[in-house]
Design a protein around this motif. Structure first.
Motif, PDB file in Angstrom:
ATOM      1  N   LEU A  72       0.859  -1.183   0.000  1.00  0.00           N
ATOM      2  CA  LEU A  72       0.000   0.000   0.000  1.00  0.00           C
ATOM      3  C   LEU A  72       0.893   1.231   0.000  1.00  0.00           C
ATOM      4  O   LEU A  72       1.724   1.411   0.901  1.00  0.00           O
ATOM      5  CB  LEU A  72      -0.902  -0.002   1.242  1.00  0.00           C
ATOM      6  CG  LEU A  72      -1.798  -1.240   1.429  1.00  0.00           C
ATOM      7  CD1 LEU A  72      -2.673  -1.077   2.663  1.00  0.00           C
ATOM      8  CD2 LEU A  72      -2.646  -1.496   0.200  1.00  0.00           C
ATOM      9  N   ASN A  73       0.725   2.070  -0.998  1.00  0.00           N
ATOM     10  CA  ASN A  73       1.616   3.212  -1.202  1.00  0.00           C
ATOM     11  C   ASN A  73       0.993   4.485  -0.631  1.00  0.00           C
ATOM     12  O   ASN A  73      -0.025   4.982  -1.142  1.00  0.00           O
ATOM     13  CB  ASN A  73       1.909   3.393  -2.697  1.00  0.00           C
ATOM     14  CG  ASN A  73       2.567   2.159  -3.286  1.00  0.00           C
ATOM     15  OD1 ASN A  73       3.557   1.673  -2.754  1.00  0.00           O
ATOM     16  ND2 ASN A  73       2.010   1.650  -4.392  1.00  0.00           N
ATOM     17  N   SER A  74       1.604   5.010   0.397  1.00  0.00           N
ATOM     18  CA  SER A  74       1.050   6.182   1.069  1.00  0.00           C
ATOM     19  C   SER A  74       1.112   7.431   0.199  1.00  0.00           C
ATOM     20  O   SER A  74       0.335   8.368   0.395  1.00  0.00           O
ATOM     21  CB  SER A  74       1.785   6.431   2.386  1.00  0.00           C
ATOM     22  OG  SER A  74       3.151   6.706   2.149  1.00  0.00           O
ATOM     23  N   ALA A  75       2.019   7.450  -0.764  1.00  0.00           N
ATOM     24  CA  ALA A  75       2.136   8.630  -1.635  1.00  0.00           C
ATOM     25  C   ALA A  75       1.097   8.622  -2.748  1.00  0.00           C
ATOM     26  O   ALA A  75       0.921   9.613  -3.452  1.00  0.00           O
ATOM     27  CB  ALA A  75       3.539   8.687  -2.232  1.00  0.00           C
ATOM     28  N   SER A  76       0.396   7.511  -2.911  1.00  0.00           N
ATOM     29  CA  SER A  76      -0.565   7.367  -4.000  1.00  0.00           C
ATOM     30  C   SER A  76      -1.987   7.596  -3.488  1.00  0.00           C
ATOM     31  O   SER A  76      -2.349   7.155  -2.391  1.00  0.00           O
ATOM     32  CB  SER A  76      -0.465   5.977  -4.623  1.00  0.00           C
ATOM     33  OG  SER A  76      -1.528   5.735  -5.513  1.00  0.00           O
ATOM     34  N   THR A  77      -2.798   8.265  -4.261  1.00  0.00           N
ATOM     35  CA  THR A  77      -4.204   8.439  -3.899  1.00  0.00           C
ATOM     36  C   THR A  77      -5.066   7.297  -4.419  1.00  0.00           C
ATOM     37  O   THR A  77      -6.214   7.142  -4.012  1.00  0.00           O
ATOM     38  CB  THR A  77      -4.745   9.762  -4.474  1.00  0.00           C
ATOM     39  OG1 THR A  77      -4.561   9.770  -5.893  1.00  0.00           O
ATOM     40  CG2 THR A  77      -4.028  10.945  -3.847  1.00  0.00           C
ATOM     41  N   THR A  78      -4.512   6.474  -5.291  1.00  0.00           N
ATOM     42  CA  THR A  78      -5.277   5.356  -5.865  1.00  0.00           C
ATOM     43  C   THR A  78      -4.816   4.001  -5.347  1.00  0.00           C
ATOM     44  O   THR A  78      -5.591   3.050  -5.336  1.00  0.00           O
ATOM     45  CB  THR A  78      -5.162   5.365  -7.402  1.00  0.00           C
ATOM     46  OG1 THR A  78      -3.779   5.254  -7.785  1.00  0.00           O
ATOM     47  CG2 THR A  78      -5.751   6.639  -7.978  1.00  0.00           C
ATOM     48  N   GLY A  79      -3.565   3.901  -4.922  1.00  0.00           N
ATOM     49  CA  GLY A  79      -3.036   2.612  -4.465  1.00  0.00           C
ATOM     50  C   GLY A  79      -2.751   2.555  -2.985  1.00  0.00           C
ATOM     51  O   GLY A  79      -1.914   1.775  -2.525  1.00  0.00           O
ATOM     52  N   ALA A  80      -3.478   3.383  -2.199  1.00  0.00           N
ATOM     53  CA  ALA A  80      -3.242   3.429  -0.752  1.00  0.00           C
ATOM     54  C   ALA A  80      -4.258   2.606   0.026  1.00  0.00           C
ATOM     55  O   ALA A  80      -4.287   2.645   1.246  1.00  0.00           O
ATOM     56  CB  ALA A  80      -3.293   4.879  -0.272  1.00  0.00           C
ATOM     57  N   TYR A  81      -5.070   1.826  -0.695  1.00  0.00           N
ATOM     58  CA  TYR A  81      -6.153   1.088  -0.042  1.00  0.00           C
ATOM     59  C   TYR A  81      -6.191  -0.353  -0.545  1.00  0.00           C
ATOM     60  O   TYR A  81      -5.899  -0.633  -1.707  1.00  0.00           O
ATOM     61  CB  TYR A  81      -7.508   1.735  -0.338  1.00  0.00           C
ATOM     62  CG  TYR A  81      -7.509   3.227  -0.189  1.00  0.00           C
ATOM     63  CD1 TYR A  81      -7.650   3.815   1.057  1.00  0.00           C
ATOM     64  CD2 TYR A  81      -7.369   4.057  -1.308  1.00  0.00           C
ATOM     65  CE1 TYR A  81      -7.646   5.199   1.198  1.00  0.00           C
ATOM     66  CE2 TYR A  81      -7.376   5.432  -1.178  1.00  0.00           C
ATOM     67  CZ  TYR A  81      -7.508   6.004   0.080  1.00  0.00           C
ATOM     68  OH  TYR A  81      -7.501   7.361   0.208  1.00  0.00           O
ATOM     69  N   LEU A  82      -6.598  -1.240   0.347  1.00  0.00           N
ATOM     70  CA  LEU A  82      -6.864  -2.627  -0.022  1.00  0.00           C
ATOM     71  C   LEU A  82      -8.333  -2.888   0.269  1.00  0.00           C
ATOM     72  O   LEU A  82      -8.766  -2.874   1.434  1.00  0.00           O
ATOM     73  CB  LEU A  82      -5.978  -3.577   0.793  1.00  0.00           C
ATOM     74  CG  LEU A  82      -6.186  -5.079   0.552  1.00  0.00           C
ATOM     75  CD1 LEU A  82      -5.771  -5.457  -0.865  1.00  0.00           C
ATOM     76  CD2 LEU A  82      -5.402  -5.894   1.557  1.00  0.00           C
ATOM     77  N   ASN A  83      -9.142  -3.074  -0.775  1.00  0.00           N
ATOM     78  CA  ASN A  83     -10.576  -3.280  -0.622  1.00  0.00           C
ATOM     79  C   ASN A  83     -10.920  -4.764  -0.664  1.00  0.00           C
ATOM     80  O   ASN A  83     -10.428  -5.496  -1.530  1.00  0.00           O
ATOM     81  CB  ASN A  83     -11.346  -2.561  -1.732  1.00  0.00           C
ATOM     82  CG  ASN A  83     -11.138  -1.059  -1.692  1.00  0.00           C
ATOM     83  OD1 ASN A  83     -11.144  -0.467  -0.631  1.00  0.00           O
ATOM     84  ND2 ASN A  83     -10.952  -0.457  -2.862  1.00  0.00           N
ATOM     85  N   ILE A  84     -11.776  -5.192   0.268  1.00  0.00           N
ATOM     86  CA  ILE A  84     -12.178  -6.602   0.338  1.00  0.00           C
ATOM     87  C   ILE A  84     -13.696  -6.683   0.362  1.00  0.00           C
ATOM     88  O   ILE A  84     -14.356  -6.024   1.183  1.00  0.00           O
ATOM     89  CB  ILE A  84     -11.600  -7.287   1.591  1.00  0.00           C
ATOM     90  CG1 ILE A  84     -10.070  -7.250   1.551  1.00  0.00           C
ATOM     91  CG2 ILE A  84     -12.107  -8.717   1.708  1.00  0.00           C
ATOM     92  CD1 ILE A  84      -9.408  -7.801   2.802  1.00  0.00           C
ATOM     93  N   ASP A  85     -14.247  -7.474  -0.536  1.00  0.00           N
ATOM     94  CA  ASP A  85     -15.693  -7.687  -0.606  1.00  0.00           C
ATOM     95  C   ASP A  85     -15.981  -9.133  -0.208  1.00  0.00           C
ATOM     96  O   ASP A  85     -15.443 -10.064  -0.813  1.00  0.00           O
ATOM     97  CB  ASP A  85     -16.197  -7.403  -2.023  1.00  0.00           C
ATOM     98  CG  ASP A  85     -17.689  -7.647  -2.164  1.00  0.00           C
ATOM     99  OD1 ASP A  85     -18.386  -7.581  -1.136  1.00  0.00           O
ATOM    100  OD2 ASP A  85     -18.144  -7.913  -3.285  1.00  0.00           O
ATOM    101  N   LEU A  86     -16.814  -9.319   0.819  1.00  0.00           N
ATOM    102  CA  LEU A  86     -17.167 -10.655   1.295  1.00  0.00           C
ATOM    103  C   LEU A  86     -18.482 -11.097   0.662  1.00  0.00           C
ATOM    104  O   LEU A  86     -19.371 -10.274   0.417  1.00  0.00           O
ATOM    105  CB  LEU A  86     -17.305 -10.657   2.815  1.00  0.00           C
ATOM    106  CG  LEU A  86     -16.034 -10.281   3.587  1.00  0.00           C
ATOM    107  CD1 LEU A  86     -16.363 -10.022   5.053  1.00  0.00           C
ATOM    108  CD2 LEU A  86     -14.985 -11.376   3.466  1.00  0.00           C
ATOM    109  N   PRO A  87     -18.657 -12.387   0.411  1.00  0.00           N
ATOM    110  CA  PRO A  87     -19.914 -12.859  -0.182  1.00  0.00           C
ATOM    111  C   PRO A  87     -21.066 -12.730   0.797  1.00  0.00           C
ATOM    112  O   PRO A  87     -20.888 -12.816   2.018  1.00  0.00           O
ATOM    113  CB  PRO A  87     -19.618 -14.327  -0.514  1.00  0.00           C
ATOM    114  CG  PRO A  87     -18.520 -14.718   0.419  1.00  0.00           C
ATOM    115  CD  PRO A  87     -17.689 -13.492   0.632  1.00  0.00           C
TER     116      PRO A  87
END
Length: 376
Positions: A72-87
């Motif tokens: 997760l890149n703190s300098a990035s506004t698009t790659g600073a998050y890990l999204n998880i969707d549960l069924p």
């Protein structure tokens, strides 16, 4: 020796026949209540619908301490998050007290920081505690206990989000590498949910030796799924009682009840009255948890045959009128508009707030009732 060998073989057969299925069943139960994602060059998902790196189309992987993960890149506004969707089959909109424990495996370096956001019952983007990294250069696991998770995909289509940028963090001082996220489910572990805590006092209210009053609202999750069933049972029994009472020349008056009891709202009392036309209401003005006395009188005033009168700050206090927070003028006007001409029965404590014994001073009730009459 050969006979002994046959006995041992027979025992092994029984173990295989009877113990193995039990082990498989236990293992399947664990799998049903566990979801995880292993991050790296090859993504592995179990009971997880989808994982994404924020809104970025590029996934940054990094190898740390002999193990790979997503960075997760703190300098990035698009790659600073890990999204998880549960069924939905695993988690969707469960409000019966299920607890979830989320474990995040991360590489401890750079004195960075990350947090967990999740779709909670009362907040679709709730931010949990922050995890502060050190410089040990080892893999560690952070655990988050969620007792109010809703997981209805209300966080831009996701249920969980691991962030290095958030309202609390602002922006992490370094990047964070995550190798695995595990979600463990413990069904119906918390039957009571605190939905609100508030106080009428303002400012810095805490002083040495001072007692402060807080109003706490609870939801009884354990009964939510059975409330409809309980309502139907109550309606059936009340109808039977109403018919029998009618043969004796009596009327059944159903009292409004407090807390989480059946009949604690205008809607539920209206539903109970549908059970039988012979049913009537004992309106305890202290016991309406959801709605107002005015609304209750406007909708059900024609069903009320008796009253229980008291005042309150918190439901079920039973103070004398004008000693609590109830709007008595609004109530008396609404009662008059409903053409009520029944008993005005007080159901209050035996002492006033200043310590006067009302059982020894009937004039208190006389003056009180005159004050109420003057509100019309």
């Amino acid at each position: 020796m050969r006979r002994g060998f046959k006995i041992v073989s027979l025992l092994l057969c029984f173990i295989l026949l009877f113990d193995l299925p039990m082990f498989v069943m236990a293992q399947n139960e664990d799998n049903k209540n566990t979801a995880y994602v292993i991050l790296g060059d090859d993504l592995q998902l179990t009971n997880v619908t989808q994982v994404s790196m924020g809104t970025s189309s590029t996934i940054t992987t990094a190898e740390k301490g002999g193990k790979k993960g997503w960075q997760l890149n703190s300098a990035s506004t698009t790659g600073a998050y890990l999204n998880i969707d549960l069924p939905d089959s695993f988690s969707n909109t469960k409000t019966e007290g299920t607890e979830y424990v989320v474990e995040v495996d991360y590489f401890d370096t750079e004195k960075a920081v990350f947090c967990l956001k999740y779709d909670a019952i009362l907040n679709p983007v709730k931010e949990a505690d922050l995890v502060y990294l050190g410089t040990s250069q080892t893999w560690k696991t952070a655990s988050f206990v969620l007792d109010d998770a809703y997981f209805g995909n209300r966080m831009e289509g996701s249920d969980l989000r691991i962030c290095v940028r958030s309202d609390k963090i602002k922006r992490s001082s370094g990047n964070v590498v995550i190798s695995k996220v595990t979600i463990k489910k413990y069904p119906k572990k918390h039957p009571v949910l605190v939905t609100e805590i508030k106080t009428e006092e303002v400012g810095n209210i805490f002083g040495n030796g001072e007692d402060k009053k807080f109003n706490v609202t609870f939801v009884n999750n354990s009964n939510e799924t059975r409330r409809d069933e309980r309502m139907e049972n109550a309606k059936r029994r009340l109808s039977e009682l109403a018919e029998y009472a009618n043969t004796l020349g009596l009327t059944i008056a159903v009292e409004t009840l407090p807390r989480l009891c059946l009949g604690n709202s205008t809607d539920e009392m209206e539903e109970l009255m549908k059970a039988n036309d012979k049913l009537r209401i004992c309106f305890d003005v202290n016991h309406i948890k959801l709605g107002t006395q005015k609304e209750f009188l406007e909708r059900l005033g024609d069903k009320i045959v008796t009253l229980h009168i008291s005042d309150y700050i918190i439901t079920d206090d039973h103070f004398l009128p004008f000693e609590g927070n109830m709007d008595w003028k609004e109530f008396i006007i609404a009662l008059d508009n409903a053409n009520y001409n029944g008993v005005f029965m007080y159901e209050a404590g035996l002492m006033t707030k200043d310590g006067t014994d009302i059982m020894r001073d009937a004039k208190i009730y006389y003056d009180l009732h005159k004050k109420i009459e003057d509100l019309k």
